[in-house]
Write a protein that holds these residues in place. Sequence first.
Motif, PDB file in Angstrom:
ATOM      1  N   SER A   1       0.840  -1.326  -0.255  1.00 41.59           N
ATOM      2  CA  SER A   1      -0.027  -0.161  -0.245  1.00 41.59           C
ATOM      3  C   SER A   1       0.785   1.232  -0.164  1.00 41.59           C
ATOM      4  O   SER A   1       0.606   2.414  -0.473  1.00 41.59           O
ATOM      5  N   TRP A   2       2.030   1.341   0.788  1.00 40.96           N
ATOM      6  CA  TRP A   2       2.859   2.111   0.728  1.00 40.96           C
ATOM      7  C   TRP A   2       3.500   2.738  -0.596  1.00 40.96           C
ATOM      8  O   TRP A   2       3.435   3.928  -1.322  1.00 40.96           O
ATOM      9  N   GLN A   3       3.731   1.512  -1.364  1.00 38.49           N
ATOM     10  CA  GLN A   3       4.205   1.767  -2.848  1.00 38.49           C
ATOM     11  C   GLN A   3       3.091   2.239  -3.715  1.00 38.49           C
ATOM     12  O   GLN A   3       3.381   3.026  -4.662  1.00 38.49           O
TER      13      GLN A   3
ATOM     14  N   ALA B   1       1.357   7.022  -6.778  1.00 37.56           N
ATOM     15  CA  ALA B   1       0.549   8.335  -7.030  1.00 37.56           C
ATOM     16  C   ALA B   1       1.423   9.459  -6.816  1.00 37.56           C
ATOM     17  O   ALA B   1       1.005  10.504  -7.681  1.00 37.56           O
ATOM     18  N   TRP B   2       2.189   9.653  -5.870  1.00 38.06           N
ATOM     19  CA  TRP B   2       2.905  10.736  -5.800  1.00 38.06           C
ATOM     20  C   TRP B   2       3.810  10.957  -7.217  1.00 38.06           C
ATOM     21  O   TRP B   2       4.215  12.133  -7.307  1.00 38.06           O
ATOM     22  N   LYS B   3       4.696   9.806  -7.464  1.00 34.96           N
ATOM     23  CA  LYS B   3       5.578   9.984  -8.540  1.00 34.96           C
ATOM     24  C   LYS B   3       4.916  10.209  -9.505  1.00 34.96           C
ATOM     25  O   LYS B   3       5.399  11.037 -10.475  1.00 34.96           O
ATOM     26  N   GLU B   4       3.428   9.616 -10.127  1.00 29.47           N
ATOM     27  CA  GLU B   4       2.920  10.277 -11.141  1.00 29.47           C
ATOM     28  C   GLU B   4       2.435  11.727 -11.102  1.00 29.47           C
ATOM     29  O   GLU B   4       2.577  12.071 -12.183  1.00 29.47           O
ATOM     30  N   ASN B   5       2.161  12.003 -10.059  1.00 29.37           N
ATOM     31  CA  ASN B   5       1.871  13.729  -9.901  1.00 29.37           C
ATOM     32  C   ASN B   5       3.152  14.558 -10.331  1.00 29.37           C
ATOM     33  O   ASN B   5       3.125  15.421 -10.848  1.00 29.37           O
ATOM     34  N   VAL B   6       4.420  13.955  -9.485  1.00 29.96           N
ATOM     35  CA  VAL B   6       5.652  14.527 -10.190  1.00 29.96           C
ATOM     36  C   VAL B   6       5.883  14.661 -11.394  1.00 29.96           C
ATOM     37  O   VAL B   6       6.412  15.490 -11.962  1.00 29.96           O
ATOM     38  N   LEU B   7       5.987  13.391 -12.078  1.00 29.24           N
ATOM     39  CA  LEU B   7       6.211  13.496 -13.553  1.00 29.24           C
ATOM     40  C   LEU B   7       5.394  14.240 -14.275  1.00 29.24           C
ATOM     41  O   LEU B   7       5.488  14.796 -15.150  1.00 29.24           O
TER      42      LEU B   7
ATOM     43  N   PRO C   1      13.096   7.185 -13.445  1.00 31.86           N
ATOM     44  CA  PRO C   1      12.696   5.777 -12.869  1.00 31.86           C
ATOM     45  C   PRO C   1      11.118   6.024 -12.124  1.00 31.86           C
ATOM     46  O   PRO C   1      11.108   7.109 -11.618  1.00 31.86           O
ATOM     47  N   ASN C   2      10.344   5.050 -12.556  1.00 30.88           N
ATOM     48  CA  ASN C   2       9.103   4.935 -11.743  1.00 30.88           C
ATOM     49  C   ASN C   2       8.761   3.636 -11.716  1.00 30.88           C
ATOM     50  O   ASN C   2       7.900   2.908 -12.406  1.00 30.88           O
ATOM     51  N   ASP C   3       9.366   3.023 -10.679  1.00 32.32           N
ATOM     52  CA  ASP C   3       9.065   1.470 -10.331  1.00 32.32           C
ATOM     53  C   ASP C   3       8.196   1.049  -9.401  1.00 32.32           C
ATOM     54  O   ASP C   3       8.182  -0.095  -8.827  1.00 32.32           O
ATOM     55  N   HIS C   4       7.411   2.014  -8.701  1.00 35.52           N
ATOM     56  CA  HIS C   4       6.525   1.849  -7.448  1.00 35.52           C
ATOM     57  C   HIS C   4       5.295   0.939  -8.000  1.00 35.52           C
ATOM     58  O   HIS C   4       5.008   0.136  -7.059  1.00 35.52           O
ATOM     59  N   LEU C   5       4.966   0.779  -9.150  1.00 34.26           N
ATOM     60  CA  LEU C   5       3.888  -0.348  -9.565  1.00 34.26           C
ATOM     61  C   LEU C   5       4.726  -1.632  -9.503  1.00 34.26           C
ATOM     62  O   LEU C   5       3.918  -2.596  -8.849  1.00 34.26           O
ATOM     63  N   GLN C   6       5.645  -1.708  -9.843  1.00 33.94           N
ATOM     64  CA  GLN C   6       6.182  -3.262 -10.118  1.00 33.94           C
ATOM     65  C   GLN C   6       6.606  -3.606  -8.517  1.00 33.94           C
ATOM     66  O   GLN C   6       6.347  -4.632  -7.889  1.00 33.94           O
ATOM     67  N   TYR C   7       7.091  -2.436  -7.555  1.00 35.16           N
ATOM     68  CA  TYR C   7       7.386  -2.734  -6.298  1.00 35.16           C
ATOM     69  C   TYR C   7       6.124  -3.270  -5.564  1.00 35.16           C
ATOM     70  O   TYR C   7       6.118  -4.062  -4.807  1.00 35.16           O
ATOM     71  N   ALA C   8       4.903  -2.479  -5.686  1.00 34.88           N
ATOM     72  CA  ALA C   8       3.757  -2.833  -5.097  1.00 34.88           C
ATOM     73  C   ALA C   8       2.957  -4.012  -5.467  1.00 34.88           C
ATOM     74  O   ALA C   8       2.649  -4.964  -4.706  1.00 34.88           O
ATOM     75  N   VAL C   9       3.305  -4.440  -6.685  1.00 31.55           N
ATOM     76  CA  VAL C   9       3.004  -5.904  -7.000  1.00 31.55           C
ATOM     77  C   VAL C   9       3.752  -6.844  -6.288  1.00 31.55           C
ATOM     78  O   VAL C   9       3.279  -8.044  -6.103  1.00 31.55           O
ATOM     79  N   THR C  10       4.978  -6.969  -6.330  1.00 27.67           N
ATOM     80  CA  THR C  10       5.957  -7.439  -5.669  1.00 27.67           C
ATOM     81  C   THR C  10       5.575  -7.745  -4.075  1.00 27.67           C
ATOM     82  O   THR C  10       5.414  -8.872  -3.646  1.00 27.67           O
ATOM     83  N   TRP C  11       5.378  -6.824  -3.392  1.00 25.82           N
ATOM     84  CA  TRP C  11       4.891  -6.830  -2.098  1.00 25.82           C
ATOM     85  C   TRP C  11       3.371  -7.529  -2.055  1.00 25.82           C
ATOM     86  O   TRP C  11       3.315  -8.551  -0.920  1.00 25.82           O
ATOM     87  N   TYR C  12       2.628  -7.294  -2.701  1.00 24.99           N
ATOM     88  CA  TYR C  12       1.418  -7.809  -2.628  1.00 24.99           C
ATOM     89  C   TYR C  12       1.510  -9.450  -3.034  1.00 24.99           C
ATOM     90  O   TYR C  12       0.518 -10.395  -2.292  1.00 24.99           O
TER      91      TYR C  12
END
Length: 225
Positions: free
Chosen positions: A23-25, A30-36, A191-202
């Motif tokens: 959930s943190w990822q 969302a934060w990274k997409e806003n920054v991009l 780099p924006n790898d947060h989706l992959q990290y989220a999928v990994t943790w879930y």
Amino acid sequence: MRRLILPLTFGILGTAILLSLGSWQVRRLAWKENVLAQIDRQIAAEPVALPVELDPDADKFLAVTVQGLITQDEVHVLASTRDTGAIYRVIAAFETTDGRRVLLDRGWVYPPSKDAQRPMVQTTVQGNLHWPQEVDSYTPENDTNANIWFSRHVPTLAKALDTEEILVVARSTTEKDPQVTPLPVASSGIPNDHLQYAVTWYGLAAVWVMMTLYYLRRMRKQKKV
């Protein structure tokens, strides 16, 4: 039941931790997409004249227009892209019409054209300011004798070409016959790898649940035997 309490507790705690990390990822995504999105807006904004005072943090990606002379003083930074393979970025000293001397990332050439004689040219450049962070412990030493550089470290380049510590990355120029292909700034390189990290943790959380259920079931079977 007492034998099941400890593994069940570990199962619940482990699952909760892994889900919280996932959930943190998601929140980071969302934060990274806003920054991009903000960076994209800044890159595509209406260009302004080069400010006198600049802040590398606040003015990174600022869209600017500069007029002046592209000199023959240049360095070549070894790079590569997925579409072109090995290339050299051509970084030249640019003398503006108001008497400033800044760095200009003209774009790229293939290795055979690295040392080609490129004439001085008066032009108007539209581009973006950039202070790339391309140096780490694995970055090789620059080969200044062969004019082969391995990063666009602005202070180092500015010292080599006797310019201000300002790098304009060209998006377009008014050159009639450009010999260098612009390689504009783009958020796609961030780099924006947060989706992959989220999928990994879930995914790990799901595995943890399955392992816990398997272990509990096995313990119950052993008790019955």
